[in-house]
Design a protein around this motif. Structure first.
Motif, PDB file in Angstrom:
ATOM      1  N   ILE A   1      26.056  37.923  39.602  1.00 34.03           N
ATOM      2  CA  ILE A   1      26.089  36.859  40.608  1.00 34.03           C
ATOM      3  C   ILE A   1      25.148  37.114  41.781  1.00 34.03           C
ATOM      4  O   ILE A   1      24.553  36.185  42.325  1.00 34.03           O
ATOM      5  CB  ILE A   1      27.532  36.638  41.119  1.00 34.03           C
ATOM      6  CG1 ILE A   1      27.627  35.384  41.992  1.00 34.03           C
ATOM      7  CG2 ILE A   1      28.044  37.848  41.869  1.00 34.03           C
ATOM      8  CD1 ILE A   1      29.047  35.032  42.397  1.00 34.03           C
ATOM      9  N   ALA A   2      24.983  38.366  42.210  1.00 35.29           N
ATOM     10  CA  ALA A   2      24.187  38.657  43.413  1.00 35.29           C
ATOM     11  C   ALA A   2      23.123  39.711  43.158  1.00 35.29           C
ATOM     12  O   ALA A   2      22.638  40.353  44.083  1.00 35.29           O
ATOM     13  CB  ALA A   2      25.094  39.091  44.560  1.00 35.29           C
ATOM     14  N   ALA A   3      22.760  39.902  41.891  1.00 38.20           N
ATOM     15  CA  ALA A   3      21.606  40.735  41.517  1.00 38.20           C
ATOM     16  C   ALA A   3      21.699  42.170  42.020  1.00 38.20           C
ATOM     17  O   ALA A   3      20.674  42.804  42.275  1.00 38.20           O
ATOM     18  CB  ALA A   3      20.311  40.084  42.000  1.00 38.20           C
ATOM     19  N   GLY A   4      22.902  42.681  42.166  1.00 40.10           N
ATOM     20  CA  GLY A   4      23.075  44.074  42.549  1.00 40.10           C
ATOM     21  C   GLY A   4      23.845  44.291  43.830  1.00 40.10           C
ATOM     22  O   GLY A   4      24.293  45.414  44.100  1.00 40.10           O
ATOM     23  N   LEU A   5      23.995  43.264  44.652  1.00 39.01           N
ATOM     24  CA  LEU A   5      24.828  43.411  45.843  1.00 39.01           C
ATOM     25  C   LEU A   5      26.286  43.133  45.481  1.00 39.01           C
ATOM     26  O   LEU A   5      26.562  42.350  44.580  1.00 39.01           O
ATOM     27  CB  LEU A   5      24.362  42.483  46.960  1.00 39.01           C
ATOM     28  CG  LEU A   5      23.299  43.125  47.867  1.00 39.01           C
ATOM     29  CD1 LEU A   5      21.989  43.312  47.126  1.00 39.01           C
ATOM     30  CD2 LEU A   5      23.102  42.299  49.135  1.00 39.01           C
ATOM     31  N   PRO A   6      27.220  43.797  46.169  1.00 39.63           N
ATOM     32  CA  PRO A   6      28.638  43.630  45.811  1.00 39.63           C
ATOM     33  C   PRO A   6      29.171  42.255  46.209  1.00 39.63           C
ATOM     34  O   PRO A   6      29.302  41.943  47.392  1.00 39.63           O
ATOM     35  CB  PRO A   6      29.336  44.756  46.587  1.00 39.63           C
ATOM     36  CG  PRO A   6      28.400  45.094  47.708  1.00 39.63           C
ATOM     37  CD  PRO A   6      27.027  44.814  47.209  1.00 39.63           C
ATOM     38  N   LEU A   7      29.463  41.464  45.198  1.00 37.64           N
ATOM     39  CA  LEU A   7      30.007  40.129  45.414  1.00 37.64           C
ATOM     40  C   LEU A   7      30.734  39.711  44.146  1.00 37.64           C
ATOM     41  O   LEU A   7      30.315  40.051  43.038  1.00 37.64           O
ATOM     42  CB  LEU A   7      28.901  39.116  45.725  1.00 37.64           C
ATOM     43  CG  LEU A   7      29.382  37.725  46.145  1.00 37.64           C
ATOM     44  CD1 LEU A   7      30.025  37.771  47.531  1.00 37.64           C
ATOM     45  CD2 LEU A   7      28.234  36.718  46.137  1.00 37.64           C
ATOM     46  N   ALA A   8      31.818  38.988  44.307  1.00 36.53           N
ATOM     47  CA  ALA A   8      32.592  38.481  43.180  1.00 36.53           C
ATOM     48  C   ALA A   8      33.233  37.168  43.586  1.00 36.53           C
ATOM     49  O   ALA A   8      33.358  36.864  44.775  1.00 36.53           O
ATOM     50  CB  ALA A   8      33.665  39.491  42.764  1.00 36.53           C
ATOM     51  N   GLY A   9      33.635  36.411  42.584  1.00 37.66           N
ATOM     52  CA  GLY A   9      34.248  35.127  42.878  1.00 37.66           C
ATOM     53  C   GLY A   9      35.402  34.810  41.957  1.00 37.66           C
ATOM     54  O   GLY A   9      35.476  35.280  40.827  1.00 37.66           O
TER      55      GLY A   9
ATOM     56  N   GLY B   1      22.072  47.978  34.707  1.00 37.32           N
ATOM     57  CA  GLY B   1      23.143  48.429  35.590  1.00 37.32           C
ATOM     58  C   GLY B   1      24.494  47.880  35.171  1.00 37.32           C
ATOM     59  O   GLY B   1      25.329  47.541  36.011  1.00 37.32           O
ATOM     60  N   ILE B   2      24.720  47.807  33.873  1.00 36.27           N
ATOM     61  CA  ILE B   2      25.891  47.186  33.229  1.00 36.27           C
ATOM     62  C   ILE B   2      25.942  45.693  33.559  1.00 36.27           C
ATOM     63  O   ILE B   2      26.865  45.191  34.190  1.00 36.27           O
ATOM     64  CB  ILE B   2      27.220  47.886  33.578  1.00 36.27           C
ATOM     65  CG1 ILE B   2      27.092  49.406  33.536  1.00 36.27           C
ATOM     66  CG2 ILE B   2      28.309  47.435  32.593  1.00 36.27           C
ATOM     67  CD1 ILE B   2      28.392  50.160  33.784  1.00 36.27           C
ATOM     68  N   ALA B   3      24.893  45.001  33.155  1.00 37.68           N
ATOM     69  CA  ALA B   3      24.817  43.525  33.218  1.00 37.68           C
ATOM     70  C   ALA B   3      24.755  42.974  34.631  1.00 37.68           C
ATOM     71  O   ALA B   3      25.122  41.826  34.855  1.00 37.68           O
ATOM     72  CB  ALA B   3      25.986  42.893  32.456  1.00 37.68           C
ATOM     73  N   VAL B   4      24.275  43.766  35.570  1.00 38.12           N
ATOM     74  CA  VAL B   4      24.225  43.324  36.967  1.00 38.12           C
ATOM     75  C   VAL B   4      22.862  42.738  37.330  1.00 38.12           C
ATOM     76  O   VAL B   4      22.774  41.644  37.891  1.00 38.12           O
ATOM     77  CB  VAL B   4      24.585  44.486  37.906  1.00 38.12           C
ATOM     78  CG1 VAL B   4      24.279  44.128  39.366  1.00 38.12           C
ATOM     79  CG2 VAL B   4      26.059  44.847  37.763  1.00 38.12           C
ATOM     80  N   THR B   5      21.775  43.445  37.026  1.00 38.73           N
ATOM     81  CA  THR B   5      20.449  43.002  37.458  1.00 38.73           C
ATOM     82  C   THR B   5      19.831  42.060  36.423  1.00 38.73           C
ATOM     83  O   THR B   5      18.704  42.261  35.963  1.00 38.73           O
ATOM     84  CB  THR B   5      19.530  44.212  37.721  1.00 38.73           C
ATOM     85  OG1 THR B   5      19.477  45.031  36.534  1.00 38.73           O
ATOM     86  CG2 THR B   5      20.060  45.035  38.872  1.00 38.73           C
TER      87      THR B   5
END
Length: 452
Positions: free
Chosen positions: A299-307, A77-81
């Motif tokens: 960072i959150a394995a597919g849920l929308p989160l950023a830091g 998923g473009i480096a998300v999962t």
């Protein structure tokens, strides 16, 4: 290619999925084709897709579509999962939090999981100094807020980004992003006081790291002026630009210049962060300690989160109420992040990224040795790319790249292209993929290249 007659009607997600490539219909199958036709009617044309499938389950190293086709996932998923789709700990944490409460807005009624994530970011990011963090919804939002904070801290307006960089799709982050199509064309005018300089692209510029840094610094000093500059932002390994790994010494020289001139150095680790490169953060590979780091994706394995994480004095520059957002640091996303970070730290995923990287580099370097159309294989950990070129001239070969990707996708392997010139195939498998499945996916790509 393995064929079976039966389809999967109610697949389970997560690691319980059979870890096999299985093609039961041409892609798209009839059910996916029906859903994609509805998408065409209902969803804005600007929201495109690269895979001709509609997904119903994913886990380990596979993605299953609505027709029962099981595809090898080399994109995450473009480096998300990165921890794997529907990781059991993450799924359980999401369910538990959703049953407690789904939202209060951290700016109204704070909750512990946001603090947990901030503490983890402060601890894990490079730099032995006091840090603070703030949470947002997406990588672009993190980058935009990092720029806000840097401008507030320095009292200066200008920002420098680099050729081939990608930082997002908001107005400011489009200004920071280098590539026009598909990201910027027709969407301007863009935010002012954003400047671009050449970075380090060893295959194409032939410069050492110090030479490339000197070139960039000269342009900054002569065309912008250090006294006007709030921040320099760069991806330690440029993602959408082609997984460009800078020459040794380049990033360190830029950081040193920033320190000497009171300029905030921001590492955009949205794609490179969280074990992807075989280190928790790519900045570690290059021995740099950014003043600020932006994170998202894994960072959150597919849920929308950023830091945004940075030196405490810089992060505290913004006045109370100056940072935030209704959904920033949503409690369900934070619960997912706490579980994902636990997996990164305690399930050997940094080491697994290194193992995956070894397989990718060995297989792709072998292909390069026998096929001069591969101009370079580069990357770190489970973030590796092959750049395709005309062997006679070294010019980018986007047509070959597209043909190889299309052929691999038709055979049930999810691959992603990238690069300023559209001539790079990037490999971002989930760290949960098995060696056998990974090698099978590479076999398909090798065969596609041979036929192209």
């Amino acid at each position: 290619m393995t064929l079976i007659d039966e389809t999967i009607t109610t697949p389970l997600g997560g690691p319980g999925l059979p870890q096999v490539r299985r093609i039961v219909t041409a892609l798209p199958g009839p059910r996916s084709a029906e859903i994609l036709a509805r998408k065409s009617d209902a969803v804005a044309a600007g929201v495109a897709h690269s895979m001709p499938v509609s997904v119903v389950a994913a886990g380990g190293g596979v993605v299953v579509d609505a027709d029962g086709n099981s595809l090898i996932d080399l994109g995450s998923g473009i480096a998300v999962t990165s921890v794997g789709n529907a990781h059991p700990k993450v799924a359980a944490a999401i369910a538990a939090q959703a049953a407690q409460f789904t939202h209060t807005c951290f700016m109204v009624s704070p909750y512990e999981s946001y603090v947990d994530v901030a503490e983890a970011l402060n601890r894990l990011t490079p730099g032995d100094f006091a840090k603070k963090s703030a949470l947002f919804n997406s990588g672009a939002e993190a980058v935009e807020n990092a720029i806000k904070i840097a401008r507030k801290h320095t009292g200066r307006p200008a920002v420098v980004a680099f050729d081939h960089g990608y930082h997002g799709r908001t107005n400011l982050t489009m200004a920071l992003t280098a590539k026009a199509m598909p990201y910027k064309s027709g969407f301007g005018p863009f935010a002012p006081e954003v400047y671009r300089v050449p970075g380090s692209y060893p295959l194409r510029d032939g410069l050492t790291g110090p030479e490339a840094a000197a070139r960039a610094i000269t342009l900054i000093e002569k065309q912008i002026g250090a006294d006007n500059l709030a921040a320099v932002i760069i991806e330690p390994i440029q993602g959408e630009g082609g997984f460009i790994v800078p020459a040794d010494g380049f990033l360190g020289a830029i950081v040193d210049w920033c320190r000497a001139n009171g300029v905030v150095f921001i590492a955009d680790e949205v794609q490179t962060g969280f074990a992807r490169t075989g280190a928790m953060f790519a900045s570690e590979i290059f021995g740099i300690e950014p003043d600020m780091i932006t994170t998202a994706k894994g960072i959150a394995a597919g849920l929308p989160l950023a830091g945004v994480t940075g030196r405490a004095d810089i992060m505290d520059a913004a006045h109370p109420g100056g940072l935030g957002g209704t959904y920033g640091g949503n409690p369900v996303a934070c619960a997912a992040a706490v579980a994902a970070i636990d997996a990164f730290e305690n399930e050997g995923l940094v080491e697994r990224a290194q193992q995956i990287g070894s397989i990718l580099r060995t297989r792709l370097d072998s292909l390069k040795a026998s096929d001069p159309r591969i101009g370079e294989v580069r990357g770190h950990g489970a973030m590796v790319a092959a750049e395709f070129v005309d062997p006679a001239t070294g010019a980018p070969d986007a047509a070959l790249t597209g043909a190889v990707a299309k052929a691999a996708i038709a055979e049930g392997v999810i691959v992603l292209t990238c690069g300023t010139f559209g001539n790079v195939i990037r490999f971002l498998p989930p760290l949960s993929i098995g060696d056998e499945l990974l090698n099978e996916g590479l076999d398909v790509i090798a065969a596609a290249l041979k036929r192209s």
